[in-house]
Design a protein around this motif. Sequence first.
Motif, PDB file in Angstrom:
ATOM      1  N   UNK A 109       0.788  -1.224   0.000  1.00 57.45           N
ATOM      2  CA  UNK A 109       0.000   0.000   0.000  1.00 57.45           C
ATOM      3  C   UNK A 109       0.818   1.271   0.000  1.00 57.45           C
ATOM      4  N   UNK A 110       2.133   1.140  -0.018  1.00 57.11           N
ATOM      5  CA  UNK A 110       3.012   2.306  -0.034  1.00 57.11           C
ATOM      6  C   UNK A 110       4.084   2.099  -1.096  1.00 57.11           C
ATOM      7  N   UNK A 111       3.884   2.687  -2.285  1.00 55.83           N
ATOM      8  CA  UNK A 111       4.865   2.503  -3.356  1.00 55.83           C
ATOM      9  C   UNK A 111       6.244   2.977  -2.936  1.00 55.83           C
ATOM     10  N   UNK A 112       7.231   2.498  -3.657  1.00 56.16           N
ATOM     11  CA  UNK A 112       8.606   2.915  -3.398  1.00 56.16           C
ATOM     12  C   UNK A 112       8.771   4.395  -3.692  1.00 56.16           C
ATOM     13  N   UNK A 113       9.662   5.037  -2.968  1.00 61.43           N
ATOM     14  CA  UNK A 113      10.037   6.402  -3.319  1.00 61.43           C
ATOM     15  C   UNK A 113      10.635   6.378  -4.725  1.00 61.43           C
ATOM     16  N   UNK A 114      10.383   7.421  -5.493  1.00 60.21           N
ATOM     17  CA  UNK A 114      10.876   7.468  -6.867  1.00 60.21           C
ATOM     18  C   UNK A 114      11.466   8.839  -7.164  1.00 60.21           C
ATOM     19  N   UNK A 115      12.406   8.842  -8.107  1.00 62.76           N
ATOM     20  CA  UNK A 115      12.900  10.116  -8.590  1.00 62.76           C
ATOM     21  C   UNK A 115      11.825  10.758  -9.449  1.00 62.76           C
ATOM     22  N   UNK A 116      11.505  12.011  -9.152  1.00 62.84           N
ATOM     23  CA  UNK A 116      10.528  12.754  -9.926  1.00 62.84           C
ATOM     24  C   UNK A 116      11.252  13.707 -10.862  1.00 62.84           C
ATOM     25  N   UNK A 117      11.034  13.501 -12.144  1.00 63.20           N
ATOM     26  CA  UNK A 117      11.507  14.456 -13.135  1.00 63.20           C
ATOM     27  C   UNK A 117      10.363  15.382 -13.497  1.00 63.20           C
ATOM     28  N   UNK A 118      10.667  16.434 -14.199  1.00 61.84           N
ATOM     29  CA  UNK A 118       9.615  17.360 -14.583  1.00 61.84           C
ATOM     30  C   UNK A 118      10.122  18.779 -14.598  1.00 61.84           C
ATOM     31  N   UNK A 119       9.197  19.707 -14.550  1.00 67.79           N
ATOM     32  CA  UNK A 119       9.573  21.113 -14.693  1.00 67.79           C
ATOM     33  C   UNK A 119       8.917  21.999 -13.655  1.00 67.79           C
ATOM     34  N   UNK A 120       9.634  23.072 -13.322  1.00 68.44           N
ATOM     35  CA  UNK A 120       9.117  24.171 -12.513  1.00 68.44           C
ATOM     36  C   UNK A 120       9.094  25.428 -13.380  1.00 68.44           C
ATOM     37  N   UNK A 121       8.344  26.403 -12.939  1.00 66.07           N
ATOM     38  CA  UNK A 121       8.294  27.696 -13.606  1.00 66.07           C
ATOM     39  C   UNK A 121       8.958  28.730 -12.709  1.00 66.07           C
ATOM     40  N   UNK A 122       9.852  29.524 -13.281  1.00 70.10           N
ATOM     41  CA  UNK A 122      10.527  30.570 -12.517  1.00 70.10           C
ATOM     42  C   UNK A 122      10.278  31.927 -13.170  1.00 70.10           C
ATOM     43  N   UNK A 123      10.420  32.978 -12.375  1.00 70.79           N
ATOM     44  CA  UNK A 123      10.327  34.346 -12.864  1.00 70.79           C
ATOM     45  C   UNK A 123      11.623  35.067 -12.489  1.00 70.79           C
ATOM     46  N   UNK A 124      12.366  35.564 -13.465  1.00 74.63           N
ATOM     47  CA  UNK A 124      13.596  36.296 -13.144  1.00 74.63           C
ATOM     48  C   UNK A 124      13.284  37.602 -12.417  1.00 74.63           C
ATOM     49  N   UNK A 125      14.205  38.035 -11.590  1.00 76.78           N
ATOM     50  CA  UNK A 125      14.034  39.336 -10.940  1.00 76.78           C
ATOM     51  C   UNK A 125      14.004  40.469 -11.962  1.00 76.78           C
ATOM     52  N   UNK A 126      14.660  40.259 -13.112  1.00 76.59           N
ATOM     53  CA  UNK A 126      14.709  41.321 -14.111  1.00 76.59           C
ATOM     54  C   UNK A 126      13.565  41.240 -15.121  1.00 76.59           C
ATOM     55  N   UNK A 127      12.532  40.432 -14.812  1.00 75.23           N
ATOM     56  CA  UNK A 127      11.400  40.294 -15.730  1.00 75.23           C
ATOM     57  C   UNK A 127      10.738  41.654 -15.960  1.00 75.23           C
ATOM     58  N   UNK A 128      10.643  42.112 -17.209  1.00 77.36           N
ATOM     59  CA  UNK A 128      10.038  43.418 -17.485  1.00 77.36           C
ATOM     60  C   UNK A 128       8.552  43.478 -17.146  1.00 77.36           C
ATOM     61  N   UNK A 129       7.848  42.314 -17.257  1.00 75.10           N
ATOM     62  CA  UNK A 129       6.410  42.286 -17.007  1.00 75.10           C
ATOM     63  C   UNK A 129       6.102  41.321 -15.870  1.00 75.10           C
ATOM     64  N   UNK A 130       6.651  41.631 -14.691  1.00 70.29           N
ATOM     65  CA  UNK A 130       6.541  40.697 -13.570  1.00 70.29           C
ATOM     66  C   UNK A 130       5.088  40.435 -13.167  1.00 70.29           C
ATOM     67  N   UNK A 131       4.276  41.482 -13.135  1.00 66.48           N
ATOM     68  CA  UNK A 131       2.889  41.279 -12.717  1.00 66.48           C
ATOM     69  C   UNK A 131       2.150  40.326 -13.628  1.00 66.48           C
ATOM     70  N   UNK A 132       2.253  40.535 -14.927  1.00 63.42           N
ATOM     71  CA  UNK A 132       1.600  39.643 -15.875  1.00 63.42           C
ATOM     72  C   UNK A 132       2.239  38.258 -15.850  1.00 63.42           C
TER      73      UNK A 132
END
Length: 415
Positions: free
Chosen positions: A294-317
Motif C-alpha cells: 500500500x506504499x509505493x517505493x520512493x521514486x525520482x521525480x523528473x519534470x519542470x518548474x516555472x521561474x520568474x527572473x528578478x529582471x522580468x520586465x512584465x513581472x505582474x503579468x
Amino acid sequence: MKNRRLVCPPAVVCALLLSGCGLLPGDGNTTRTVNIWLMRDSVSDDFLQRFTESFEAEHHGVELNVTIQDWTGIGKKVTDALNGPGGPDVIEVGNTQVAQYADTEKLYDLTLESVRDLGSEDWLPGLAEPGNVDGAQYGIPWYAANRIVIYNKDLFADAGVKPPATRAQWLDDTEKLNRDGTQGIYLAGQDWYTLSGFIWDEGGELAVDRGGLWAGALDSPAALRGMDFYKKLQALGKGRKDADEQNPPQAEIFAKGDVAQIIATPSALPVITKANPGLKDKLGFFPIPGLKAGQPCAVFTGGSDLIIPENAPERGAALDVVKALAGEKWQGELARAMNYVPNKTSLASLVAHQEATATMALGAARGRATPNSPQWADVEADNPIKPYMTAVLSGEDPRQAARDASERITDTLAE
C-alpha cells in the motif's frame, strides 16, 4: 546565499493587493507582451494555442510571446538571461535545476504567491522541494513524470504471478518469471535514478547537507541496503552491469517479447509498440513496489518548474501566467494533452482514465528529487554513482566502493 523577500512601499503594496498581484489598471491602450520560454516537447501546439487564446481573452491588453527552447545548452542561456538587462518573464526549467539558478540570486521570490494563491501544501514533493531554496520558493511546480514498472501481461500470466505489493514479493515473483528463456526483468547496471528510489525507500540519501556543506552519503547503512536490493533485482535478468538504461535502449530489448518487465517512464511505450505492435494490448503497469504493502517505493521525480527572473520586465503579468499554468484548469488540460502527472496529489483523478499516467501519479506522491545543491549538476556531469554501481554488481566490496563514490560526490559539491 541571501534569503530575499519582496519589500514594497505601502502604496505599492496596496496597489498589488487591489490587482491580485496581476496587472495594475492602465489606460486600456497599452499592450504588454509577456515573453515565455518553454522547453521543446513540454506542450503540444494545440495546448499552447488554446492556453494563449484563453489567457489573452481573460487578460485585456496582454499578449503572450512563447519561445520554444532546446534542453541542450539551456543552462548557460538561462544564466545569461538572468544576468542580463531584462530577458524572458517566465522560464520553464527542470525541477532539479532551480537551485543552480537560485544561486545566482537573480530569481524572484514566489513564496507569497505559492502560499496564498497556489495551494503549495498539496504540491508533489519531488517538484516543490527542489524549487525551495533556503526557505524561499523560487520554482513553482508545473508537471511531473516518474518511473513505473511496465510488464508483459502474457509472461506474468504464464508464470502465474500478479503485480506485487511489496519489494520482497517483487523479488520472489521476478525469480519465478526468470525461466524458460525469459528474463524476469531487464535492469541495466547503471540505472542510478532507480537506485536512488531504493536508497530513499530505506531512509538513505545520495548526499546530505551538513550545516551548509554537502557530503556524499552512499556509504550509510540505509544507502547500502538500497544498493543491495538493486543488486538482487538486477541479477534476475541479463542487463549489462557496465551500462545504463539507454545503452542499449531497454525499451527496444523489452519489445522483443522475452523480457517480463522493465522500470521506465511511459515515454517508453511508443518505442515498444513501434518496435513490436503485437505488444500494444499486452502491456500492464504498476508502481515500483515499496517496503510495505500500500506504499509505493520512493521514486525520482523528473519534470519542470516555472521561474520568474528578478529582471522580468512584465513581472505582474508573469505572475498571472504562472498562476494559470499551475492552476487546476490548465493542469488538467496539460495532463490530458501530454500524459503528465499534475503538480498536486489532489489532482491525480484528472489522469485516472490514463492507465500508465495514473500509475505514475501513485508513485509521484512519494517522489523525490536529487540533492538540492547548486553543484549537483556537476556531479551528474561526471557521475560517480554509475561506476560505483558497476563495481558492486561486479563483486567488489560495497562499503569501500560506496566510500570512494561518496568522497567524489563530496569533493564535487564543495567546488
